[in-house]
Write an enzyme that holds these catalytic residues in place. Sequence first.
Site, PDB file in Angstrom:
ATOM      1  N   HIS A 142       0.362  -5.091  34.590  1.00  0.00           N
ATOM      2  CA  HIS A 142      -0.593  -4.025  34.296  1.00  0.00           C
ATOM      3  C   HIS A 142      -0.130  -3.191  33.113  1.00  0.00           C
ATOM      4  CE1 HIS A 142       2.120  -1.103  36.164  1.00  0.00           C
ATOM      5  NE2 HIS A 142       2.123  -1.806  37.292  1.00  0.00           N
ATOM      6  N   CYS A 158       6.808  -4.016  39.261  1.00  0.00           N
ATOM      7  CA  CYS A 158       5.696  -4.594  38.519  1.00  0.00           C
ATOM      8  C   CYS A 158       6.088  -4.865  37.067  1.00  0.00           C
ATOM      9  CB  CYS A 158       4.487  -3.671  38.566  1.00  0.00           C
ATOM     10  SG  CYS A 158       3.620  -3.693  40.160  1.00  0.00           S
TER      11      CYS A 158
END
Length: 216
Positions: A142, A158
């Site tokens: 992301h 992440c």
Amino acid sequence: MTFGTPSSSLQDLTGPYPDNWIAGTDPTMAQAFGPLLVQLKNNGSAASGNGHAKAALAEGMAPGQRPFFAEPYEIIVDTREHVLAVVSGNVLIRSYPVGLGGDRTPEGTFAISEKVVNPNGKDDGEFGSRGMQLSDTNYAIHGTNEPDSIGKDESLGCIRMGKKDVEELFDLVPKGTKVEIGKGILPKLKNVPADRFALGDRQDQTNPHRTYHWLD
């Protein structure tokens, strides 16, 4: 539309979320889809290198225009180098610097299970303007509102990307794309052109009905 089932039309792949298998279309994709679908139905994968497949894909294309015969795109994340690469077979398509979480970033093989524009309803939040979830886990590729963390191990696990990079990646890879994460699995290469790839005809890919709790 499900994994392993050929779609009958390009529009089946470009529905609004959650049916956004691909992020949009362009004229080349629209022109190549019909011949590719015929070849898939008749002889399996057109990416097998079969000469008839190549001829079918090339038929009807404008002079000088090259159809794509490449292998499916895959994503490789080298956690030692903090690099995310898009490859087609042994061909490097793109590579980007990324922010990771050190030992908190899982190693192994995943697939993009969900793609969403403006996670949690905004493009300047902790997940940036694009998110691609990994195999229905709490990990995702992301964007970020902490661009200084790119190249460092500051996430909770992440994979963080810069705004232009994550938006280009979102347009390049479909749902189902394989993602391999590990240490030292890709040479340190740079291949981000000045002109970014972007699809023109786009559908609504936001998801106002879910709040994402990726690990950032």
